[in-house]
Enzyme design. Structure first.
Site, mmCIF file in Angstrom:
data_model
loop_
_atom_site.group_PDB
_atom_site.id
_atom_site.type_symbol
_atom_site.label_atom_id
_atom_site.label_comp_id
_atom_site.label_asym_id
_atom_site.label_seq_id
_atom_site.Cartn_x
_atom_site.Cartn_y
_atom_site.Cartn_z
ATOM 1 C CE1 TYR A 151 -4.349 -0.035 0.013
ATOM 2 C CE2 TYR A 151 -3.995 -2.051 1.021
ATOM 3 C CZ TYR A 151 -4.909 -1.189 0.365
ATOM 4 O OH TYR A 151 -6.276 -1.543 0.267
ATOM 5 C CD GLU A 190 -3.789 4.382 1.568
ATOM 6 O OE1 GLU A 190 -2.798 3.696 1.751
ATOM 7 O OE2 GLU A 190 -4.973 4.064 1.997
ATOM 8 C CG ASP A 226 -10.876 9.888 -23.303
ATOM 9 O OD1 ASP A 226 -9.708 9.369 -23.411
ATOM 10 O OD2 ASP A 226 -11.805 9.509 -23.017
ATOM 11 C CB THR A 234 -6.674 3.668 -21.467
ATOM 12 O OG1 THR A 234 -6.586 3.628 -22.853
ATOM 13 C CG2 THR A 234 -8.346 3.901 -21.006
ATOM 14 C CE LYS A 274 -9.703 1.562 -24.663
ATOM 15 N NZ LYS A 274 -10.499 2.686 -24.932
ATOM 16 N NE ARG A 292 -7.554 -5.218 -19.780
ATOM 17 C CZ ARG A 292 -7.967 -4.553 -20.690
ATOM 18 N NH1 ARG A 292 -9.057 -3.291 -20.737
ATOM 19 N NH2 ARG A 292 -8.233 -5.059 -21.913
HETATM 20 C C1 LIG Z 1 -11.507 2.835 -23.915
HETATM 21 C C2 LIG Z 1 -11.814 4.439 -23.609
HETATM 22 C C3 LIG Z 1 -11.803 4.825 -22.173
HETATM 23 C C4 LIG Z 1 -11.765 4.151 -20.917
HETATM 24 O O1 LIG Z 1 -12.303 2.893 -20.903
HETATM 25 P P1 LIG Z 1 -12.035 1.870 -19.999
HETATM 26 O O2 LIG Z 1 -13.129 0.856 -20.440
HETATM 27 O O3 LIG Z 1 -12.107 2.356 -18.284
HETATM 28 O O4 LIG Z 1 -10.881 1.261 -20.147
HETATM 29 C C5 LIG Z 1 -12.003 6.207 -22.251
HETATM 30 N N1 LIG Z 1 -12.330 7.047 -23.214
HETATM 31 C C6 LIG Z 1 -12.181 6.593 -24.432
HETATM 32 C C7 LIG Z 1 -12.226 7.610 -25.545
HETATM 33 C C8 LIG Z 1 -11.829 5.277 -24.731
HETATM 34 O O5 LIG Z 1 -11.983 4.830 -25.936
#
Ligand SMILES: *Cc1c(COP(=O)(O)O)cnc(C)c1O
Length: 470
Positions: free
Chosen positions: A91, A93, A237, A263, A266, A272
């Site tokens: 842990y 924090e 994002d 993320t 991807k 993850r």
């Molecule tokens: C995949 C994605 C996320 C995050 O998705 P999770 O399922 O939480 O991994 C956020 N924004 C976009 C544009 C995505 O394609």
């Protein structure tokens, strides 16, 4: 565009807060009460030996059922090793150098290194999944403040606040007010004029520029102009494309956005989890007073992540992310991302042909038939991800998809006919189609296509198979 051209202007410093990954799942399972000393004293030494043996066993022996389900993944072996390391045990924090208790020396080193590498990966000057977006919104907005994002059915993501006329699907739209913008359906491009018009009326506090199912580049400059006009923060994002951005094969949002989220699992090819980048320094010069207004993002975002939404960080994920970010700096990673882009173009070119045919079926049915023949659709993957596919291979993927669509059409017709004969009230229901198709083993064409896919994909080794290095 050179990497240099993507640099954040002087004085605009960025910091990163690796958002400690998706905080759900079983990461918090703790050792059960059996460690209490009274219980421990009662154990014989042979019990302890057995316990140590159990703790030392590899997954293959300890839990063969799970071992056989897991088999393979497509991130690198190095990332998986870091993810499965002792970093999982502790842990911690707080933030590097400011923890709530001791014993975090190595955790601090890993997190600081991860932050440094994240900034290097995206060529930023400075020091330092869906939940990450919530943390950002909560940092900048009170409940019921307003947000605009691309509508989910038009290629946006759940975490940008999806709701239907009857239901707030994403709880983002429960905590905040959300209004979607959409595509121009004639061109398939984001309707920036509509966004500008709606934003002028709605005056959102945040506009999100990011997509999950949109194959074109985003006009970040246009987003910036609209945000400036209505005094909104621009949150980019880049979840789907961050690997392409890190490899510099598509334009980066960093020059225009106030905050960038992504993320890490991807196209970035990491574990993850997620990251949040935010600006520091001068936000803008007030037109009237000529005074500089500074960004105030660091405190609110850090507080929102911890203690606002998280307790202990997922240290194993942060360590693995550091490994993945290091890999983005290699020529191999850049070549890989360039290949991803070429493959996507190749697939898109070929898919235009079947798409032009009148279909009369939906994605759910094609998805099922594709799954039965060995292609996972609707998850941004095709067989052979990371297995050395080239543009020609993707032409073949498109051929297979085309054949699967033809099979689906035939089965859909047969399923409907059978349902009508049985007197079903709605013979076009998806469930009736799925029941009719079953596991596909009684359809000769499915069985045939499935074995072709398996034979073909089987010729591509996994990166860590000994075959691939010979
Ligand atoms: C995949 C994605 C996320 C995050 O998705 P999770 O399922 O939480 O991994 C956020 N924004 C976009 C544009 C995505 O394609």
């Amino acid at each position: 565009m050179s990497r240099h051209a993507l640099r954040v202007p002087l004085g605009s410093l960025w910091r990163t807060a690796p958002s400690r990954a998706v905080p759900c799942l079983a990461a918090r399972a703790t050792v059960s009460g059996s460690t209490r000393s009274s219980v421990r004293r009662a154990y014989s030494s042979s019990t302890l030996d057995n316990q140590n043996q159990a703790l030392a066993a590899h997954l293959e022996q300890a839990d063969p059922a799970i071992y056989n389900i897991i088999l393979k993944n497509f991130t690198s072996k190095a990332v998986l090793e870091a993810l499965g390391s002792v970093m999982q045990n502790k842990y911690s924090e707080g933030y590097p150098g400011a923890r709530y208790y001791g014993g975090n020396e190595f955790i601090d080193q890993a997190e600081s290194l991860c932050q440094k590498r994240a900034l290097t990966a995206f060529d930023l000057d400075a020091t330092l999944g869906a939940p990450a977006n919530l943390y950002v919104y909560s940092a900048l907005m009170g409940t019921h403040d307003r947000l605009m994002g691309l509508d989910l059915p038009h290629g946006g993501h759940l975490s940008h606040g999806y709701q239907t006329p009857t239901k707030k699907i994403s709880f983002i739209s429960k905590y905040f007010e959300t209004l979607p913008y959409r595509l121009d359906e004639k061109t398939g491009l984001i309707n920036y004029d509509q966004l500008e018009e709606l934003a002028t009326l709605y005056r959102p506090k945040i506009i999100v520029a990011g997509t999950s199912a949109y194959s074109r580049l985003l006009d970040y400059k246009r987003f910036r102009e609209i945000c400036d006009k209505v005094n909104a923060y621009l949150v980019a994002d880049m979840a789907h494309v961050s690997g392409l951005v890190a490899a510099n094969v598509i334009p980066s949002p960093f020059a225009f956005a106030d905050i960038v989220t992504t993320t890490s699992h991807k196209s970035l090819r990491g574990p993850r989890g997620a990251m949040i980048f935010f600006r520091k320094g001068v936000r803008r010069v007030n037109q009237k007073t000529k005074k500089e207004e500074m960004y105030d993002l660091e405190g609110p975002i850090n507080t929102s992540v911890f203690p606002g939404h998280q307790g202990g960080p997922h240290n194993h994920t942060i360590a693995a992310l550091a490994v993945a970010l290091q890999q983005t700096q290699t020529p191999e990673f850049r070549a890989y991302q360039a290949q991803v882009l070429s493959n996507a173009k190749s697939l898109a070119r070929r898919l235009e042909i079947p798409r032009k045919r009148p279909q009369g079926i939906d994605g759910s049915r094609v998805e099922r038939v594709l799954e039965l023949v060995g292609i996972a659709a609707n998850k941004n993957t095709v067989p052979g991800d990371s297995r050395g596919f080239s543009e020609n291979d993707f032409e073949r993927v498109a051929d297979i998809i085309d054949r699967a669509v033809t099979i689906t059409l035939r089965l859909n017709k047969a399923a409907r006919q059978a349902a009508e004969e049985k007197g079903e009230s709605s013979p076009g229901k998806l469930k009736l189609f799925l029941d009719h198709v079953g596991d596909g083993s009684s359809d000769r064409e499915i069985v045939q296509l499935k074995s072709e896919v398996a034979d073909w994909v089987g010729t591509y080794p996994y990166p860590w198979d000994s075959r691939s290095s010979s």
